[in-house]
Design a protein around this motif. Structure first.
Motif, PDB file in Angstrom:
ATOM      1  N   ASP A 282       0.845  -1.201   0.000  1.00 52.96           N
ATOM      2  CA  ASP A 282       0.000   0.000   0.000  1.00 52.96           C
ATOM      3  C   ASP A 282       0.881   1.253   0.000  1.00 52.96           C
ATOM      4  O   ASP A 282       1.345   1.705   1.046  1.00 52.96           O
ATOM      5  CB  ASP A 282      -0.907  -0.035   1.239  1.00 52.96           C
ATOM      6  N   SER A 283       1.091   1.787  -1.191  1.00 46.80           N
ATOM      7  CA  SER A 283       1.963   2.958  -1.334  1.00 46.80           C
ATOM      8  C   SER A 283       1.257   4.243  -0.903  1.00 46.80           C
ATOM      9  O   SER A 283       1.892   5.284  -0.746  1.00 46.80           O
ATOM     10  CB  SER A 283       2.417   3.061  -2.793  1.00 46.80           C
ATOM     11  N   SER A 284      -0.061   4.162  -0.677  1.00 49.88           N
ATOM     12  CA  SER A 284      -0.792   5.375  -0.298  1.00 49.88           C
ATOM     13  C   SER A 284      -0.498   5.786   1.141  1.00 49.88           C
ATOM     14  O   SER A 284      -0.720   6.923   1.532  1.00 49.88           O
ATOM     15  CB  SER A 284      -2.300   5.173  -0.480  1.00 49.88           C
ATOM     16  N   ILE A 285       0.016   4.842   1.941  1.00 48.96           N
ATOM     17  CA  ILE A 285       0.291   5.161   3.358  1.00 48.96           C
ATOM     18  C   ILE A 285       1.742   4.844   3.740  1.00 48.96           C
ATOM     19  O   ILE A 285       2.213   5.253   4.801  1.00 48.96           O
ATOM     20  CB  ILE A 285      -0.713   4.407   4.280  1.00 48.96           C
ATOM     21  N   CYS A 286       2.478   4.148   2.883  1.00 51.57           N
ATOM     22  CA  CYS A 286       3.865   3.763   3.198  1.00 51.57           C
ATOM     23  C   CYS A 286       4.735   5.008   3.314  1.00 51.57           C
ATOM     24  O   CYS A 286       4.739   5.849   2.423  1.00 51.57           O
ATOM     25  CB  CYS A 286       4.406   2.847   2.096  1.00 51.57           C
ATOM     26  N   SER A 287       5.463   5.123   4.437  1.00 52.86           N
ATOM     27  CA  SER A 287       6.342   6.280   4.613  1.00 52.86           C
ATOM     28  C   SER A 287       7.752   5.982   4.135  1.00 52.86           C
ATOM     29  O   SER A 287       8.572   6.874   4.002  1.00 52.86           O
ATOM     30  CB  SER A 287       6.374   6.699   6.090  1.00 52.86           C
ATOM     31  N   GLY A 288       8.039   4.713   3.904  1.00 51.85           N
ATOM     32  CA  GLY A 288       9.406   4.321   3.547  1.00 51.85           C
ATOM     33  C   GLY A 288      10.275   4.149   4.777  1.00 51.85           C
ATOM     34  O   GLY A 288      11.476   4.393   4.734  1.00 51.85           O
ATOM     35  N   CYS A 289       9.678   3.692   5.868  1.00 60.06           N
ATOM     36  CA  CYS A 289      10.420   3.601   7.136  1.00 60.06           C
ATOM     37  C   CYS A 289      11.441   2.474   7.135  1.00 60.06           C
ATOM     38  O   CYS A 289      12.375   2.482   7.917  1.00 60.06           O
ATOM     39  CB  CYS A 289       9.459   3.444   8.309  1.00 60.06           C
ATOM     40  N   LYS A 290      11.248   1.487   6.281  1.00 61.24           N
ATOM     41  CA  LYS A 290      12.173   0.362   6.119  1.00 61.24           C
ATOM     42  C   LYS A 290      12.193  -0.623   7.287  1.00 61.24           C
ATOM     43  O   LYS A 290      13.138  -1.402   7.434  1.00 61.24           O
ATOM     44  CB  LYS A 290      13.590   0.836   5.782  1.00 61.24           C
ATOM     45  N   ALA A 291      11.161  -0.601   8.118  1.00 62.21           N
ATOM     46  CA  ALA A 291      11.047  -1.635   9.150  1.00 62.21           C
ATOM     47  C   ALA A 291      10.960  -3.012   8.487  1.00 62.21           C
ATOM     48  O   ALA A 291      11.500  -3.991   8.994  1.00 62.21           O
ATOM     49  CB  ALA A 291       9.831  -1.386  10.033  1.00 62.21           C
ATOM     50  N   CYS A 292      10.305  -3.061   7.319  1.00 64.63           N
ATOM     51  CA  CYS A 292      10.185  -4.331   6.592  1.00 64.63           C
ATOM     52  C   CYS A 292      11.557  -4.835   6.159  1.00 64.63           C
ATOM     53  O   CYS A 292      11.872  -6.013   6.294  1.00 64.63           O
ATOM     54  CB  CYS A 292       9.260  -4.171   5.391  1.00 64.63           C
ATOM     55  N   GLN A 293      12.372  -3.914   5.661  1.00 66.07           N
ATOM     56  CA  GLN A 293      13.716  -4.280   5.190  1.00 66.07           C
ATOM     57  C   GLN A 293      14.551  -4.868   6.320  1.00 66.07           C
ATOM     58  O   GLN A 293      15.201  -5.905   6.158  1.00 66.07           O
ATOM     59  CB  GLN A 293      14.409  -3.025   4.623  1.00 66.07           C
ATOM     60  N   VAL A 294      14.516  -4.200   7.477  1.00 65.22           N
ATOM     61  CA  VAL A 294      15.369  -4.658   8.579  1.00 65.22           C
ATOM     62  C   VAL A 294      14.773  -5.895   9.258  1.00 65.22           C
ATOM     63  O   VAL A 294      15.508  -6.774   9.707  1.00 65.22           O
ATOM     64  CB  VAL A 294      15.652  -3.508   9.575  1.00 65.22           C
ATOM     65  N   ALA A 295      13.452  -5.994   9.300  1.00 63.26           N
ATOM     66  CA  ALA A 295      12.824  -7.203   9.855  1.00 63.26           C
ATOM     67  C   ALA A 295      13.222  -8.416   9.018  1.00 63.26           C
ATOM     68  O   ALA A 295      13.526  -9.494   9.544  1.00 63.26           O
ATOM     69  CB  ALA A 295      11.311  -7.050   9.874  1.00 63.26           C
ATOM     70  N   CYS A 296      13.223  -8.223   7.709  1.00 66.93           N
ATOM     71  CA  CYS A 296      13.632  -9.287   6.786  1.00 66.93           C
ATOM     72  C   CYS A 296      15.084  -9.645   7.011  1.00 66.93           C
ATOM     73  O   CYS A 296      15.450 -10.811   7.104  1.00 66.93           O
ATOM     74  CB  CYS A 296      13.411  -8.808   5.351  1.00 66.93           C
ATOM     75  N   LYS A 297      15.900  -8.619   7.135  1.00 68.21           N
ATOM     76  CA  LYS A 297      17.339  -8.833   7.334  1.00 68.21           C
ATOM     77  C   LYS A 297      17.581  -9.607   8.627  1.00 68.21           C
ATOM     78  O   LYS A 297      18.403 -10.518   8.682  1.00 68.21           O
ATOM     79  CB  LYS A 297      18.008  -7.468   7.414  1.00 68.21           C
ATOM     80  N   ASP A 298      16.841  -9.240   9.662  1.00 68.40           N
ATOM     81  CA  ASP A 298      16.987  -9.883  10.971  1.00 68.40           C
ATOM     82  C   ASP A 298      16.566 -11.347  10.879  1.00 68.40           C
ATOM     83  O   ASP A 298      17.269 -12.236  11.346  1.00 68.40           O
ATOM     84  CB  ASP A 298      16.114  -9.142  11.989  1.00 68.40           C
ATOM     85  N   LYS A 299      15.444 -11.573  10.265  1.00 67.16           N
ATOM     86  CA  LYS A 299      14.918 -12.942  10.167  1.00 67.16           C
ATOM     87  C   LYS A 299      15.860 -13.825   9.354  1.00 67.16           C
ATOM     88  O   LYS A 299      16.082 -14.987   9.675  1.00 67.16           O
ATOM     89  CB  LYS A 299      13.524 -12.908   9.548  1.00 67.16           C
ATOM     90  N   ASN A 300      16.409 -13.255   8.290  1.00 64.14           N
ATOM     91  CA  ASN A 300      17.250 -14.054   7.391  1.00 64.14           C
ATOM     92  C   ASN A 300      18.741 -13.972   7.724  1.00 64.14           C
ATOM     93  O   ASN A 300      19.558 -14.515   6.987  1.00 64.14           O
ATOM     94  CB  ASN A 300      17.006 -13.628   5.946  1.00 64.14           C
ATOM     95  N   ASN A 301      19.077 -13.294   8.808  1.00 66.57           N
ATOM     96  CA  ASN A 301      20.486 -13.163   9.211  1.00 66.57           C
ATOM     97  C   ASN A 301      21.358 -12.654   8.074  1.00 66.57           C
ATOM     98  O   ASN A 301      22.454 -13.165   7.855  1.00 66.57           O
ATOM     99  CB  ASN A 301      21.030 -14.507   9.704  1.00 66.57           C
TER     100      ASN A 301
END
Lengths: 786, 191
Positions: free
Chosen positions: B9-28
């Motif tokens: 949902d790009s209408s509300i995404c701020s680009g905070c990148k919590a998704c990026q780092v959560a992914c990085k954390d999960k996948n080491n």
């Protein structure tokens, strides 16, 4: 949420395909790596809360196996809860990277080179604590307890149990210390808002914006800063179709997420825009005369205090009766660069949207004109009657007085009554006679001694976040001035480099605490110790207890309590202080999976600032001198200081666009609190460095003129210093203004110029007019390609 | 045969990148390798008037994009060893690390920049839809992380029924290239 029903066989196959080594060395310690491969004990999941200077305190779950955090998670949105969704932000997601970073300090060290040179030698904890006890005894005997100073330490202010507070407790048992006041985050607003409303915290609960017809975020960037529940309620407001206008020199991440419209405004000229908006609102007869007559003074000559000339009223000022200049949009546009037509339409839209919430952030008040700006925004709310009603917003400080907090750690009483503004600390170390009451000294007429001992415990303010770092550097390098500096930190920060003794700290995962938010949201989180410290890292309480023993006050210091027992005490004190709330006991809380306690609705969801004063003015006066909202402040009027006028009218700011220094330094530089850091905390964490690089935003028009392209290395300088940053040419910043995230770690080259983009080599330590506060955001600079 | 995909949902995404780092954390994952890569798209510009006044039509929006587990994946086409495969049962695209030689063909071919080569290990790494979590009944780390609940995932047919069929926006490769299993909600200023 879409439910995923997986074909088990398919997923087994995909999952099997990743069972090759994913862990690539550097991120995790060997112990973490081993735990990932062969979990031996069942996983335990802790809800944790950091002590960092972050207003969020979101839901962060640490998955622990065999004593190692193996994963961070947050909460499902449909999970049963008494809380709005507070999923961890990007910083929270990186806690494991923070915890297991290989550059963490491991051993106590003492300085062996010149101060600031960065040469240290490993010592034992016994040597380290003796060094502290001996130096404190020696220097206190020579200069007195008022020579002891603890500086800003924001990486642990989010918890009730910190080395800063524990050291204050120890000092209070042995003569005291020189205290400081003033929040470098929001101190200018906090000082000036009482001149309008009688109290500093004039914000309402964020939930009330769901009743607004329009939300204006004015220099407010909660998408990155995370103020309590702000993002939850702003996104709910958007889902309902609510309109958001963002006023900011930058197209912030909050503007990306929430803004229907972005109004770029030149920094420090907020009051020109406010004045013209007020002019339009009154000229169009959109002001709420009944509200103004009932609750305020100073709108017109009728309600000015006795003995004040009628030309001092707001109306007289706006309509040129005093200086012959009408404060029209045409007058303002030349100053603030917002076109007159836009000023007019914005003013009318705000006045007609009833109710409307115009929320001011903390950046605009961190300017040389910060007090005027903070007071100004309240004027628009007052003229339109947006005070004391649900869905309105009073302006001033966004912090809500309705919030409840954990009780404080008992630290005793400081026998030293003198307290300085944090902006005085360098003067107090150079020459204490420079710090007089008119400079910010309170509680005494004069200081008796210079600061001779400095403790920077869980902070990187001293030599990184303090303004005018080149001046700070000269002070700290002179070892005859401050004779003993102690730093207690997780990393070798630039401030730690300037210490004589560096102690390896534990993280919030390695100790007990109770954490809360700032500004918005009324809840506390009990943080249980989830992993043991490694190497020779020691919890604050343990090493300060050793110092207390060596100072002969161990029993009085500990009262026989363990770390956990202090937290139990604070938790019980909190329960007693809020007896109407059903706060679970400490042990009940520990038996729960969810470690958060949300205070009741009146404290959080439904709190409206000044609701009682507006509903029932006869029985509820404002706590100002007049008992009313003071558009005109007689107290400020009597100060006769042109920088802090009785009305909050526009006055050109020093280090602003009308300062004559612009001839040499034509760009206004501002900083923002980037999503990947809390102040300077996390700067060195690779996973967060990757999230946002240290770049300088420059508008395409300015870049073209200077022949600058994205990626070019720039030298940013003024007469206080220079720093180097890579350019990012972007439409996210208005012409004439450049911006970079604050908090980069100071790293000087051989010429003494910073190479990391730390703007505090460029900031001024000149103080604001009323609060004697900081103006970190008012920076004029020149730019050249390096 | 299922096909899984993402909603963003790009209408509300701020680009905070919590998704990026959560992914990085999960996948080491290490520095420089991210499976989900949110970025900001800028359009418009400024006009400075005679008095220095600033008018603008600047619009900035954020796109949080990972592997779209495409129906016509470019990466599998160019993989010389057959390591990169599209799973028949789930539609998830991932590589068999024992066969991957880290040649980088997949990274070059992907219009979404999804695979990244770890030069040290000589392997390509990319989003596998958190198959291990999903298999346990959890959501992929990125979806479970989003503070503004702007990400969702599931069978693409369900996502399209719920959120529509938009998969194209200025700043993103044309969906005609690889038939991504992606649904977007556009920012109001996006084209």
């Amino acid at each position: 949420m879409t439910k995923i029903e997986m074909t088990r066989r398919g997923f087994m196959k995909v999952a099997a395909s990743i069972s090759v080594p994913l862990v690539a060395g550097k991120l995790t310690t060997d112990k973490a790596f081993a735990a990932e491969i062969a979990p031996a004990t069942p996983e335990k999941v802790y809800q944790v809360a950091s002590t960092f200077d972050c207003g969020g305190k979101c839901t962060v779950m640490a998955h622990v196996q065999d004593g190692v955090v193996t994963r961070i998670s947050t909460k499902a949105t449909d999970a049963k809860s008494n809380m709005p969704v507070m999923r961890a932000c990007v910083r929270g997601r990186a806690y494991r990277n923070f915890q297991y970073d290989l550059n963490r300090l491991k051993y106590p060290m003492k300085r062996v080179g010149k101060r600031g040179e960065g040469k240290f030698q490993r010592i034992t904890w016994d040597e380290a604590t003796s060094m502290i006890a001996d130096n404190v005894a020696k220097l206190t005997a020579k200069y007195g307890p008022a020579s002891r100073f603890l500086t800003v330490a924001t990486s642990q202010t989010g918890g009730v149990f910190s080395s800063d507070l524990l050291m204050k407790r120890l000092f209070n048992l042995s003569g005291g210390f020189l205290g400081y006041y003033h929040s470098v985050s929001v101190g200018n607003t906090a000082k000036v808002t009482p001149y309008t409303y009688g109290i500093a915290n004039s914000g309402s609960s964020m939930k009330t914006i769901l009743n607004s017809k329009l939300v204006v975020l004015w220099g407010h960037n909660p998408a990155e800063n995370v103020f309590g529940h702000s993002n939850f309620y702003l996104s709910e407001f958007k889902k309902k179709g609510g309109k958001v206008i963002v006023v900011d020199p930058r197209y912030s991440d909050s503007a990306v997420a929430y803004a229907d419209e972005w109004i770029p405004l030149l920094p420090t000229t907020d009051n020109a825009l406010i004045d013209a908006m007020a002019y339009v609102i009154i000229n169009e007869k959109l002001h709420n005369q009944k509200f103004i007559d009932t609750y305020t003074i100073g709108f017109d000559g009728q309600t000015l205090p006795e003995g004040v000339d009628k030309k001092e009223s707001l109306y007289a000022y706006l309509f040129g009766e005093k200086d012959g200049i009408k404060k029209t949009p045409e007058w303002a546009e030349a100053i603030c660069k917002v076109p007159a037509a836009k000023i007019r339409s914005f003013a009318i839209e705000y006045a007609k949207a009833k109710p409307a919430a115009m929320i001011q952030g903390w950046g605009p008040q961190r300017h040389s004109c910060g007090e005027r700006t903070a007071r100004g925004m309240a004027v628009l709310a007052i003229l339109t009657g947006n005070v004391g009603i649900k869905g309105g917003w009073a302006g001033g400080n966004l912090g809500s007085a309705g919030r409840k907090h954990a009780s404080g750690l008992p630290i005793g009483t400081n026998p030293i009554k003198a307290s300085i503004n944090i902006m005085n600390w360098m003067d107090a170390a150079e020459d204490h006679t420079r710090v007089r009451p008119q400079d910010g000294l309170v509680g005494a007429d004069k200081l008796d001694t210079n600061i001779k001992m400095l403790f920077s415990l869980g902070g990187n303010y001293m030599m990184n976040q303090n303004p005018n770092l080149n001046k700070t550097k000269a002070l700290l390098e002179d070892e005859s001035k401050i004779e003993f500096i102690v730093s207690h930190d997780v990393f070798m920060t630039p401030s730690a480099k300037y210490a004589d003794l560096v102690l390896p700290a534990t993280t919030f995962l390695e100790g007990w605490n109770i954490a809360g938010t700032w500004g918005s949201g009324s809840y506390i989180i009990l943080n249980e110790k989830s992993v043991e410290p490694e190497f020779e890292r020691r919890h604050d309480y343990d090493w300060i207890t050793d110092v207390a023993r060596k100072m002969g006050v161990e029993k009085a210091f500990t009262e026989g309590r363990t770390q956990r027992q202090w937290i139990e005490l604070v938790w019980e004190n909190t329960r007693k202080a809020h007896s109407s709330e059903k706060i679970p006991t400490f042990n009940e809380m520990l038996s729960r999976k969810e470690r958060i306690f949300l205070f009741d609705k009146s404290a959080d969801g439904d709190y409206v600032a000044f609701e009682q004063q507006i509903k029932d003015p006869k029985n509820n006066k404002f706590s100002t001198a007049s008992g009313k909202i003071e558009i005109f402040s007689k107290a400020l009027f009597d100060m006769k200081n042109p920088e802090i006028p009785a009305l909050s009218n526009y006055v050109p700011a020093w280090e602003g666009p009308q300062d004559k220094r612009v001839a040499q330094y034509p760009f206004q530089l501002i900083t923002w609190k980037s999503k990947n850091r809390d102040n300077s905390t996390f700067y060195s964490i690779p996973a967060l460095k990757e999230v946002y690089p240290q770049v300088l935003w420059i508008n395409p028009d300015d870049a073209k003129e200077k022949k600058i392209e994205s990626g070019d290395l720039l030298r940013i300088y003024n007469d206080r210093g220079a720093t180097y940053i890579k350019a990012e040419v972007t439409t996210r910043i208005m012409p004439g203004v450049v911006a970079t995230p604050s908090g980069a770690w100071y790293s000087p080259d051989e010429k003494g110029e910073d190479r990391n983009g730390n703007v505090n080599v460029l900031t001024t330590d000149r103080r604001t007019a009323l609060a004697n506060g900081n103006a970190h955001q008012s920076i004029l600079v020149q730019i050249e390609k390096a | 045969m299922a096909q899984y995909g993402f909603y963003s949902d790009s209408s509300i995404c701020s680009g905070c990148k919590a998704c990026q780092v959560a992914c990085k954390d999960k996948n080491n994952q290490v520095f420089g390798i991210n499976y989900r890569k949110p970025y900001h798209v800028e359009t418009g510009g400024f006009k400075v008037g005679s008095k220095g006044t600033v008018t603008h039509n600047a619009v900035v929006y954020s796109l949080s994009i990972a592997c779209n587990h495409c129906s016509k994946p470019a990466c599998t086409e160019v993989c010389p060893t057959g390591a990169m495969q599209k799973d028949k049962a789930t539609g998830i695209v991932n590589n068999d690390k024992t066969k991957c030689i880290g040649c980088g063909n997949c990274a070059s071919a992907c219009p979404y920049n999804a695979p990244t080569i770890n030069e040290e290990l000589g392997k390509s790494y990319k989003c596998d839809f958190c198959a291990d979590l999903v298999e346990k009944g959890e959501q992929p780390a990125c979806v479970a992380a989003c503070p503004l609940v702007a990400l969702d995932c599931g069978e693409i047919a369900d996502l399209r029924r719920k959120y529509g069929k938009v998969a194209d926006v200025h700043g993103l490769a044309s969906s005609k290239e690889t038939a991504p299993n992606l649904v977007l909600k556009l920012h109001k200023g996006a084209k």
